[in-house]
Motif scaffolding. Sequence first.
Motif, PDB file in Angstrom:
ATOM      1  N   SER A 195       0.824  -1.210   0.000  1.00 20.10           N
ATOM      2  CA  SER A 195       0.000   0.000   0.000  1.00 20.10           C
ATOM      3  C   SER A 195       0.853   1.253   0.000  1.00 20.10           C
ATOM      4  O   SER A 195       0.559   2.216  -0.716  1.00 20.10           O
ATOM      5  N   LEU A 196       1.918   1.253   0.806  1.00 14.56           N
ATOM      6  CA  LEU A 196       2.804   2.406   0.827  1.00 14.56           C
ATOM      7  C   LEU A 196       3.454   2.626  -0.533  1.00 14.56           C
ATOM      8  O   LEU A 196       3.615   3.758  -0.991  1.00 14.56           O
ATOM      9  N   GLY A 197       3.842   1.524  -1.189  1.00 18.18           N
ATOM     10  CA  GLY A 197       4.453   1.626  -2.512  1.00 18.18           C
ATOM     11  C   GLY A 197       3.508   2.231  -3.532  1.00 18.18           C
ATOM     12  O   GLY A 197       3.903   3.079  -4.347  1.00 18.18           O
ATOM     13  N   LEU A 198       2.234   1.821  -3.490  1.00 19.11           N
ATOM     14  CA  LEU A 198       1.250   2.390  -4.412  1.00 19.11           C
ATOM     15  C   LEU A 198       1.014   3.870  -4.119  1.00 19.11           C
ATOM     16  O   LEU A 198       0.889   4.689  -5.032  1.00 19.11           O
ATOM     17  N   ARG A 199       0.944   4.226  -2.825  1.00 25.71           N
ATOM     18  CA  ARG A 199       0.760   5.635  -2.465  1.00 25.71           C
ATOM     19  C   ARG A 199       1.948   6.471  -2.949  1.00 25.71           C
ATOM     20  O   ARG A 199       1.785   7.562  -3.493  1.00 25.71           O
ATOM     21  N   ALA A 200       3.147   5.948  -2.716  1.00 25.17           N
ATOM     22  CA  ALA A 200       4.344   6.673  -3.132  1.00 25.17           C
ATOM     23  C   ALA A 200       4.383   6.831  -4.653  1.00 25.17           C
ATOM     24  O   ALA A 200       4.680   7.920  -5.177  1.00 25.17           O
ATOM     25  N   ALA A 201       4.060   5.765  -5.378  1.00 26.56           N
ATOM     26  CA  ALA A 201       4.064   5.830  -6.834  1.00 26.56           C
ATOM     27  C   ALA A 201       2.995   6.780  -7.353  1.00 26.56           C
ATOM     28  O   ALA A 201       3.217   7.553  -8.294  1.00 26.56           O
ATOM     29  N   TRP A 202       1.813   6.722  -6.732  1.00 23.44           N
ATOM     30  CA  TRP A 202       0.723   7.614  -7.140  1.00 23.44           C
ATOM     31  C   TRP A 202       1.120   9.079  -6.961  1.00 23.44           C
ATOM     32  O   TRP A 202       0.938   9.913  -7.839  1.00 23.44           O
ATOM     33  N   LEU A 203       1.659   9.405  -5.803  1.00 15.93           N
ATOM     34  CA  LEU A 203       2.038  10.789  -5.523  1.00 15.93           C
ATOM     35  C   LEU A 203       3.152  11.266  -6.453  1.00 15.93           C
ATOM     36  O   LEU A 203       3.172  12.426  -6.884  1.00 15.93           O
ATOM     37  N   HIS A 204       4.074  10.348  -6.779  1.00 21.43           N
ATOM     38  CA  HIS A 204       5.210  10.728  -7.633  1.00 21.43           C
ATOM     39  C   HIS A 204       4.807  10.862  -9.098  1.00 21.43           C
ATOM     40  O   HIS A 204       5.070  11.892  -9.728  1.00 21.43           O
ATOM     41  N   TYR A 205       4.138   9.845  -9.635  1.00 23.51           N
ATOM     42  CA  TYR A 205       3.839   9.843 -11.071  1.00 23.51           C
ATOM     43  C   TYR A 205       2.543  10.577 -11.411  1.00 23.51           C
ATOM     44  O   TYR A 205       2.483  11.335 -12.385  1.00 23.51           O
ATOM     45  N   ALA A 206       1.494  10.349 -10.627  1.00 25.24           N
ATOM     46  CA  ALA A 206       0.214  11.006 -10.919  1.00 25.24           C
ATOM     47  C   ALA A 206       0.118  12.383 -10.264  1.00 25.24           C
ATOM     48  O   ALA A 206      -0.451  13.312 -10.829  1.00 25.24           O
ATOM     49  N   ARG A 259       8.520  13.254   2.465  1.00 25.74           N
ATOM     50  CA  ARG A 259       8.037  14.120   3.541  1.00 25.74           C
ATOM     51  C   ARG A 259       6.558  13.891   3.822  1.00 25.74           C
ATOM     52  O   ARG A 259       6.129  13.832   4.973  1.00 25.74           O
ATOM     53  N   LYS A 260       5.776  13.739   2.765  1.00 23.36           N
ATOM     54  CA  LYS A 260       4.329  13.579   2.926  1.00 23.36           C
ATOM     55  C   LYS A 260       3.983  12.271   3.623  1.00 23.36           C
ATOM     56  O   LYS A 260       3.067  12.222   4.443  1.00 23.36           O
ATOM     57  N   LEU A 261       4.705  11.209   3.296  1.00 20.95           N
ATOM     58  CA  LEU A 261       4.416   9.892   3.865  1.00 20.95           C
ATOM     59  C   LEU A 261       5.245   9.586   5.113  1.00 20.95           C
ATOM     60  O   LEU A 261       5.128   8.494   5.667  1.00 20.95           O
ATOM     61  N   ARG A 262       6.073  10.561   5.522  1.00 22.65           N
ATOM     62  CA  ARG A 262       6.919  10.384   6.698  1.00 22.65           C
ATOM     63  C   ARG A 262       7.827   9.165   6.542  1.00 22.65           C
ATOM     64  O   ARG A 262       7.925   8.304   7.426  1.00 22.65           O
ATOM     65  N   LEU A 263       8.514   9.110   5.394  1.00 25.43           N
ATOM     66  CA  LEU A 263       9.455   8.040   5.102  1.00 25.43           C
ATOM     67  C   LEU A 263      10.828   8.633   4.835  1.00 25.43           C
ATOM     68  O   LEU A 263      10.962   9.827   4.547  1.00 25.43           O
ATOM     69  N   THR A 264      11.850   7.798   4.923  1.00 28.34           N
ATOM     70  CA  THR A 264      13.175   8.252   4.513  1.00 28.34           C
ATOM     71  C   THR A 264      13.248   8.310   2.992  1.00 28.34           C
ATOM     72  O   THR A 264      12.468   7.643   2.291  1.00 28.34           O
ATOM     73  N   SER A 265      14.169   9.091   2.469  1.00 27.41           N
ATOM     74  CA  SER A 265      14.330   9.190   1.012  1.00 27.41           C
ATOM     75  C   SER A 265      14.694   7.844   0.409  1.00 27.41           C
ATOM     76  O   SER A 265      14.211   7.473  -0.671  1.00 27.41           O
ATOM     77  N   VAL A 266      15.546   7.096   1.120  1.00 27.77           N
ATOM     78  CA  VAL A 266      15.977   5.790   0.614  1.00 27.77           C
ATOM     79  C   VAL A 266      14.789   4.838   0.506  1.00 27.77           C
ATOM     80  O   VAL A 266      14.605   4.151  -0.508  1.00 27.77           O
ATOM     81  N   LYS A 267      13.944   4.794   1.553  1.00 27.42           N
ATOM     82  CA  LYS A 267      12.804   3.882   1.526  1.00 27.42           C
ATOM     83  C   LYS A 267      11.805   4.308   0.466  1.00 27.42           C
ATOM     84  O   LYS A 267      11.204   3.466  -0.212  1.00 27.42           O
ATOM     85  N   THR A 268      11.592   5.614   0.311  1.00 27.01           N
ATOM     86  CA  THR A 268      10.667   6.101  -0.716  1.00 27.01           C
ATOM     87  C   THR A 268      11.124   5.676  -2.099  1.00 27.01           C
ATOM     88  O   THR A 268      10.331   5.184  -2.913  1.00 27.01           O
ATOM     89  N   HIS A 269      12.404   5.848  -2.382  1.00 26.14           N
ATOM     90  CA  HIS A 269      12.944   5.437  -3.680  1.00 26.14           C
ATOM     91  C   HIS A 269      12.760   3.939  -3.890  1.00 26.14           C
ATOM     92  O   HIS A 269      12.359   3.491  -4.973  1.00 26.14           O
ATOM     93  N   ARG A 270      13.012   3.163  -2.829  1.00 26.69           N
ATOM     94  CA  ARG A 270      12.878   1.705  -2.953  1.00 26.69           C
ATOM     95  C   ARG A 270      11.432   1.296  -3.208  1.00 26.69           C
ATOM     96  O   ARG A 270      11.159   0.412  -4.040  1.00 26.69           O
ATOM     97  N   LEU A 271      10.485   1.930  -2.509  1.00 25.64           N
ATOM     98  CA  LEU A 271       9.074   1.588  -2.688  1.00 25.64           C
ATOM     99  C   LEU A 271       8.592   1.927  -4.095  1.00 25.64           C
ATOM    100  O   LEU A 271       7.854   1.146  -4.715  1.00 25.64           O
ATOM    101  N   ILE A 272       8.990   3.090  -4.594  1.00 28.94           N
ATOM    102  CA  ILE A 272       8.573   3.476  -5.954  1.00 28.94           C
ATOM    103  C   ILE A 272       9.196   2.540  -6.977  1.00 28.94           C
ATOM    104  O   ILE A 272       8.531   2.091  -7.930  1.00 28.94           O
ATOM    105  N   ALA A 273      10.471   2.215  -6.784  1.00 29.25           N
ATOM    106  CA  ALA A 273      11.140   1.303  -7.715  1.00 29.25           C
ATOM    107  C   ALA A 273      10.476  -0.068  -7.701  1.00 29.25           C
ATOM    108  O   ALA A 273      10.319  -0.709  -8.753  1.00 29.25           O
ATOM    109  N   ARG A 274      10.054  -0.509  -6.515  1.00 33.32           N
ATOM    110  CA  ARG A 274       9.393  -1.811  -6.414  1.00 33.32           C
ATOM    111  C   ARG A 274       8.040  -1.785  -7.116  1.00 33.32           C
ATOM    112  O   ARG A 274       7.654  -2.757  -7.786  1.00 33.32           O
TER     113      ARG A 274
END
Length: 323
Positions: A14-25, A35-50
């Motif tokens: 779910s976090l990966g979909l939220r991150a991808a939605w916010l980034h691409y859409a 910042r919006k999801l209260r995640l580290t930059s590294v984890k955000t990049h990993r979730l979007i890549a996944r």
Amino acid sequence: MGRGNNANGGDEYSLGLRAAWLHYAGGLTQAAVARKLRLTSVKTHRLIARAVADGAVKLSIDGDIIECLEMEAALSERYDLQVCEVAPDLAEPGLPLRALGIAGASYMARVIDQSGGGPIGLGHGRTLAAAVGELPQRAGDKTRFVSLLGGLTRNFAANPHDVMYRIAERTESPAHVMPVPFCANSVHDKSILLAQRGVREVFEMAQSAPIKLVGLGTVDTEAQLVRAGMIDQSELAGIVAAGAVGEVLGHFFDADGQQVATPLDGRTLTISLLENTGDDELVAIAGGVDKAASIAAVLESRKLTGLIIDEATSRRILGRPAA
């Protein structure tokens, strides 16, 4: 709905979909998504890549959670929310405590990870208690928790939905309770209680907490303030007569989001609701279609900076048909 929502795989998905939605859409940079999801930059990049690797990112974001993401965007825009998460429907009868508990615990865990030692302010209520109940056991760290309002009933009994002792046990962290009733008998009694050194120190810590997590209440016959013994029926009748529809931390609002004067004014032992400056966060975990009008009333006040809500209640507030 979807692939589940547990503390590991489902939550990451779910976090990966939220991150991808916010980034691409949504057009946010990965730093803004973090910042919006209260995640580290590294984890955000990993979730979007996944999400990309799993094939969720095409011309749109795939997944059953898509409608929830759309409602998050709609609620954020309508009510000026910095944070909004809509928990997918788990087909629960009545108040969706499991869905709200899982979503609330996920958000709470991220807040704890980034708190830098706290303090994190906590209200009370069934939904907040459900979130604490879903929070995995954590090793002790520098986080501190503090109650945002008096935790005792009118008869000085324990509030059944107080979360402070449970959060202390779950996180092995200090939890500062406010050992006074939610509502004093008089304005004078309130001043005496607040003059006590220990009470005053906890109250000041609560007021200054940069992150505050709360529940929202109703003013109907099922109001938790009455059911938990915090106020009595005659006081509730006065609140209803004043035009109140919804409540947060003992502050009452009408359907237009205007704060209303009630018979409790000057007697409740709770923090004030500061104007949102961008530095303080007031995030509610709330839901249940029967509470939609009450939740909407508090949202209209623009006092909240964030909301964790269930899918069905989100649809009701936005006027969307049931799935």
